[in-house]
Structure formats: C-alpha cells, structure tokens
Design an enzyme around this catalytic site. Structure first.
Site, PDB file in Angstrom:
ATOM      1  N   LYS A 114       0.857  -1.200   0.000  1.00 41.52           N
ATOM      2  CA  LYS A 114       0.000   0.000   0.000  1.00 41.52           C
ATOM      3  C   LYS A 114       0.880   1.232   0.000  1.00 41.52           C
ATOM      4  O   LYS A 114       2.050   1.170   0.414  1.00 41.52           O
ATOM      5  CB  LYS A 114      -0.887   0.023   1.252  1.00 41.52           C
ATOM      6  CG  LYS A 114      -2.149   0.859   1.078  1.00 41.52           C
ATOM      7  CD  LYS A 114      -3.275   0.050   0.469  1.00 41.52           C
ATOM      8  CE  LYS A 114      -4.557   0.837   0.414  1.00 41.52           C
ATOM      9  NZ  LYS A 114      -5.717  -0.056   0.206  1.00 41.52           N
TER      10      LYS A 114
HETATM   11  P1  NAD Z   1     -12.993   7.731  -2.593  1.00 44.30           P
HETATM   12  O1  NAD Z   1     -11.901   8.726  -2.642  1.00 44.30           O
HETATM   13  O2  NAD Z   1     -13.692   7.378  -3.858  1.00 44.30           O
HETATM   14  O3  NAD Z   1     -14.103   8.206  -1.514  1.00 44.30           O
HETATM   15  C1  NAD Z   1     -13.752   8.546  -0.215  1.00 44.30           C
HETATM   16  C2  NAD Z   1     -14.969   9.134   0.458  1.00 44.30           C
HETATM   17  O4  NAD Z   1     -14.661   9.355   1.845  1.00 44.30           O
HETATM   18  C3  NAD Z   1     -15.398  10.490  -0.120  1.00 44.30           C
HETATM   19  O5  NAD Z   1     -16.808  10.523  -0.217  1.00 44.30           O
HETATM   20  C4  NAD Z   1     -14.916  11.476   0.937  1.00 44.30           C
HETATM   21  O6  NAD Z   1     -15.669  12.694   0.976  1.00 44.30           O
HETATM   22  C5  NAD Z   1     -15.127  10.659   2.195  1.00 44.30           C
HETATM   23  N1  NAD Z   1     -14.385  11.171   3.327  1.00 44.30           N
HETATM   24  C6  NAD Z   1     -13.095  11.599   3.372  1.00 44.30           C
HETATM   25  N2  NAD Z   1     -12.802  12.076   4.597  1.00 44.30           N
HETATM   26  C7  NAD Z   1     -13.922  11.945   5.337  1.00 44.30           C
HETATM   27  C8  NAD Z   1     -14.261  12.253   6.681  1.00 44.30           C
HETATM   28  N3  NAD Z   1     -13.355  12.795   7.510  1.00 44.30           N
HETATM   29  N4  NAD Z   1     -15.537  11.985   7.117  1.00 44.30           N
HETATM   30  C9  NAD Z   1     -16.437  11.437   6.287  1.00 44.30           C
HETATM   31  N5  NAD Z   1     -16.175  11.123   5.002  1.00 44.30           N
HETATM   32  C10 NAD Z   1     -14.941  11.376   4.544  1.00 44.30           C
HETATM   33  O7  NAD Z   1     -12.356   6.423  -1.903  1.00 44.30           O
HETATM   34  P2  NAD Z   1     -12.859   4.902  -2.005  1.00 44.30           P
HETATM   35  O8  NAD Z   1     -12.085   4.249  -3.066  1.00 44.30           O
HETATM   36  O9  NAD Z   1     -14.352   4.867  -2.024  1.00 44.30           O
HETATM   37  O10 NAD Z   1     -12.309   4.313  -0.623  1.00 44.30           O
HETATM   38  C11 NAD Z   1     -13.065   4.414   0.593  1.00 44.30           C
HETATM   39  C12 NAD Z   1     -12.569   3.391   1.578  1.00 44.30           C
HETATM   40  O11 NAD Z   1     -12.717   2.082   1.020  1.00 44.30           O
HETATM   41  C13 NAD Z   1     -11.094   3.497   1.952  1.00 44.30           C
HETATM   42  O12 NAD Z   1     -10.935   3.105   3.303  1.00 44.30           O
HETATM   43  C14 NAD Z   1     -10.425   2.494   1.044  1.00 44.30           C
HETATM   44  O13 NAD Z   1      -9.189   2.028   1.554  1.00 44.30           O
HETATM   45  C15 NAD Z   1     -11.471   1.408   1.036  1.00 44.30           C
HETATM   46  N6  NAD Z   1     -11.392   0.483  -0.113  1.00 44.30           N
HETATM   47  C16 NAD Z   1     -11.461   0.946  -1.385  1.00 44.30           C
HETATM   48  C17 NAD Z   1     -11.418   0.048  -2.438  1.00 44.30           C
HETATM   49  C18 NAD Z   1     -11.562   0.482  -3.884  1.00 44.30           C
HETATM   50  O14 NAD Z   1     -11.640  -0.396  -4.757  1.00 44.30           O
HETATM   51  N7  NAD Z   1     -11.637   1.768  -4.188  1.00 44.30           N
HETATM   52  C19 NAD Z   1     -11.269  -1.322  -2.183  1.00 44.30           C
HETATM   53  C20 NAD Z   1     -11.214  -1.760  -0.865  1.00 44.30           C
HETATM   54  C21 NAD Z   1     -11.289  -0.847   0.163  1.00 44.30           C
END
Ligand code: NAD
Length: 429
Positions: A114
């Site tokens: 990561k």
């Molecule tokens: P993204 O950037 O598309 O979305 C992130 C979201 O979190 C946004 O809506 C943002 O406004 C919100 N956010 C940020 N800070 C915040 C706060 N302090 N309070 C509330 N909301 C807040 O990211 P994503 O890809 O959707 O990832 C989200 C989570 O899922 C992360 O923990 C990531 O590690 C995990 N994840 C993502 C994937 C993937 O395929 N994208 C896979 C597995 C896990």
C-alpha cells in the site's frame, strides 16, 4: 515547523496499532507458528520518496510518497495508492498489512502492499495532479512492476490516475516491453486495459457479504435501513447495489456534509449532485443536513463505513443502533470501538472480507491483461460473487471452530494459508 508537526499529529490515524492488535489476537487464538509470526510482524520493504514537481504558477513543490511492501509469500505485492493528507508511514504500513490478510483470505496469488502521497488533491489542478502522479511513478522506479508490486485506486485516486501510472511506467521501460507492462496497475480506464466492472467491484462485494449476513438470519435486505459514511467509489456503488435489493439509504456522511432522510435518499440523485459539486454530498436538496457528530447514532439496521480508518471508536460506538457494521473502508473500527460493539451484540463484517471485491476485481483485470483478453462484465461479477461467498463461508465455519468473532476467524483463515506456504516452502537460504 511546529504548526506542520501539530497538523501531522492530528492527521495521524493510528491504524498500525489497530492492525497489529488484531494480528496478535488472532495469532494467539490459533497458535500461529512462532517463526511465521515473527516474519509477518514486520514489513518486508518500506520505500519513502521525496520528489519535486513544477506547479502551474511556476513554483516548485516537493512531495512525499510512500510504498510499503508487507509480505509477498503468496505472490506479488498488491494494494492501493491513496492521495490524502493522512498518508504517512504508519497508515501505509497498516494498509499494506491488511492487504496481505485480504488477498490471502480471498485465495488470490498476491501479497500485500500500500502507499500514496501525503497531499490534498483538491488543492491542485488536473495538470498538476498528472505531473505529480507521473513523477511519483518515476520516483518509485523498479520498486513496482507487473510481477513485483501492483498498485490500484484507493481514496482520492481513480482510473485516470492509474492510466497515468501505467503510461509512465511503460514509457520508462524498453519499448519492446510496453504492452507486457500494462498490468503494473489495476483499476485502469477501459480504453487503457481496464476491466468492465472494476469500478463497482468493491461496492458489489460489500452487498454480497450483507446479503449473506441477512440470509443467515433468514432475512433479506428488502426494507432494511442503512447509513453510509463516504460517498466515493465504495460508498456510492454499495448504495447502488443496496437499492437493487430494496434497502433504504437514510443517512450519508462525506468530507463535505452529513445528510439524513427517514423516507430514503436516492443514491443516483445523490451521486449526480456530488459529481456536480466537487465530489461533495453537501447541499443536497433531497435530505436534511444534520450535525456530523450524530451520524453513527442514526436509527438504522446497517452501518457501512466507506471512508477512512478509525471512524468507529470509544467516542461513538456506544451510540450505534444498527445490528451490523459492514466495513467497506479499511480499518474503520478501532480496538476500543470494536469491544463496545461486541458488548452490545452488534455484528461486524470485517474489512478484509467485506471490501475484498475490489482486489478480486483487480486480480481479474491483471489476468485479463496477462492473457491479452477482455472479460464480459457478467463473468467478472460472477467470479467476485463466488470468491467472496467462499471466503464468507470459511470465515463463518472458522468462527464456529474457534468459537470466536468474524474478524478473528477471517484473520485465522488468512494466516493459516500463509503459515502453510512458509512450512511447505521453507526459508531461503
Ligand atoms: P474515494 O476517494 O472514492 O471516496 C472517499 C470518500 O470518503 C469520499 O466521499 C470522501 O468525501 C469521504 N471522506 C473523506 N474524509 C472523510 C471524513 N473525515 N468523514 C467522512 N467522510 C470522509 O475512496 P474509495 O475508493 O471509495 O475508498 C473508501 C474506503 O474504502 C477506503 O478506506 C479504502 O481504503 C477502502 N477500499 C477501497 C477500495 C476500492 O476499490 N476503491 C477497495 C477496498 C477498500
């Protein structure tokens, strides 16, 4: 300098402490081999790069990027890149370690890695983000590669950023290997070697696990009320597939606002609003804006944290009214928060199972590129469904075998596979 230090301390999420507590607990419960325990307690490699980029106004800024490679006993390192002010060595380590468990649990031929850049991308133009991404890729150099370490999207990184990474990596290798390097990253746009369905893979997987949870209770998701923290890739696609199951979205929180509507929020209307408002749900007319501090205590059946780590803590866990927390985010529940939820009888579908649809989708994209094939979306969704369902069953059975919770049993399934590999292969030299 002191102000910068204070800001960093405030941003620090402390996820490494949480992942190690989870690991130590599971290792104790299963009696993990002492040598394997020592190996897995450490990260293999930690790369920190500082690189300069010229901004649009002609000034130069130096950025800090990270890539942590935890373990590659099962295959190349695999895991996302995050662009966020909270990115530091602690969070990169924690997220890399979670990836090792996640890929092992899903039965994939990968290890865990990561990384990311400590940056708020909202402060930069598209052109600047492209130069930052390309220069970061160049700085990582041969530390990534299609059979060595394969990044993917995470918070604030997307298909466009993956395309820039793939192009920069390929362009800095011999032209004769250009198309042999397409799978140096996954989560690319379709035209750049991406996979149909990779965008929705994580959210789809979250809903597969929630359906399996409901079925175990002889229930369905129809009419279930849920809240989602984070309305980005994972939060939106989870809501999209929850709507198909007849579940009702009553609350949403992102970095720009906190919304509530007991009558239900339409995810498609909300994403259209967010797309038009710099990726923020703030100001959406179809719900009332509420105090962010009250979010996790909203009346609902299901909570889906899909934003950052350490969001459910001793501060708010007692207020949670839901029956289950489905961890779309990585590490959203800290150790104290989890103890309170267990005491209350709230079930947890752990992150390494719940959000594994993303890395399964990435695996299919990697295979597709390696074989120079294009898979149909139906085949992709079927494979994600099968792999997550198999993992879910293993987690439930192992929880019964050890009389333990699902997080610990998910760790045990993952650690057993790693332990077996080390025992069979031995340690070089
Ligand atoms: P993204 O950037 O598309 O979305 C992130 C979201 O979190 C946004 O809506 C943002 O406004 C919100 N956010 C940020 N800070 C915040 C706060 N302090 N309070 C509330 N909301 C807040 O990211 P994503 O890809 O959707 O990832 C989200 C989570 O899922 C992360 O923990 C990531 O590690 C995990 N994840 C993502 C994937 C993937 O395929 N994208 C896979 C597995 C896990």
């Amino acid at each position: 300098m002191e102000a910068v230090g204070a800001k960093k301390a405030q941003n620090r999420q402390g996820m490494y402490k949480v992942v190690m507590e989870q690991f130590e607990h599971a290792a104790d419960v299963m009696g993990l081999d002492a040598g394997v325990r020592k190996i897995l307690s450490q990260t293999n490699n930690e790369i920190v790069v500082h690189f300069p980029v010229k901004l649009d106004d002609g000034t130069i800024e130096v950025f800090t990027g990270y890539r942590v490679q935890h373990n590659n006993a099962l295959g190349p390192y695999k895991g996302g890149l995050r662009y966020h002010p909270t990115v530091d060595i602690d969070s990169a380590r924690a997220l890399a370690i979670w990836m090792t468990w996640k890929t092992s649990l899903a039965g994939l031929p990968y290890g865990g890695g990561k990384g990311g850049i400590e940056i708020d991308p909202k402060n930069y133009s598209l052109g600047e983000l492209e130069r930052i991404t390309r220069r970061f890729t160049y700085a990582l150099g041969d530390n990534i590669g299609p059979d060595l370490d394969i990044p993917a999207p995470d918070v604030n990184t997307n298909a466009q950023i993956m395309a820039w990474i793939a192009d920069t990596f390929s362009s800095t290798q011999s032209p004769s290997t250009r198309f042999a390097n397409l799978h140096v990253v996954t989560g690319k746009p379709l035209g750049a070697g991406g996979l149909e369905g990779r965008d929705r893979a994580t959210g789809y997987g979250v809903v597969v696990t929630l359906k399996a949870w409901a079925e175990r209770r002889n229930e369905s998701l129809q009419g279930k009320r849920y809240i989602v923290q984070g309305f980005g890739n994972v939060g939106y696609w989870t809501s999209h597939f929850m709507a198909q199951e007849g579940a009702i979205l009553v609350g949403v929180q992102d970095a720009g606002g906190t919304l509530y509507n007991a009558g239900g929020i339409d995810p498609e209307q909300l994403i259209a609003h967010s797309d038009a408002n710099n990726r923020s749900v703030g100001g959406f007319k179809g719900a009332e804006t509420i105090d962010p501090a009250t979010f996790f205590a909203l009346d609902c059946d299901i909570v889906v944290p899909a934003a950052l780590g350490n969001q459910i803590t001793a501060k708010n866990a007692a207020g949670i009214k839901a029956k289950v927390v489905a961890e779309g985010a990585n590490g959203p529940t800290d150790t104290e928060g989890e103890a309170i939820l267990r005491e209350k009888g709230v079930e947890i579908i752990p992150d390494i199972l719940c959000n594994s649809g993303g890395v399964i989708g990435s695996y299919i994209e990697w295979l597709q590129n390696k074989r120079a094939e294009y898979w149909k979306i139906e085949e992709v969704m079927k494979m994600i469904h099968e792999k997550i369902s198999t993992a879910f069953t293993s987690v439930v059975n192992t929880a019964n075998e050890f009389n333990t919770d699902w997080r610990t049993s998910a760790y045990i399934v993952a650690l057993r596979r790693l332990e077996k590999t080390y025992k069979e292969r031995g340690i070089f030299p």
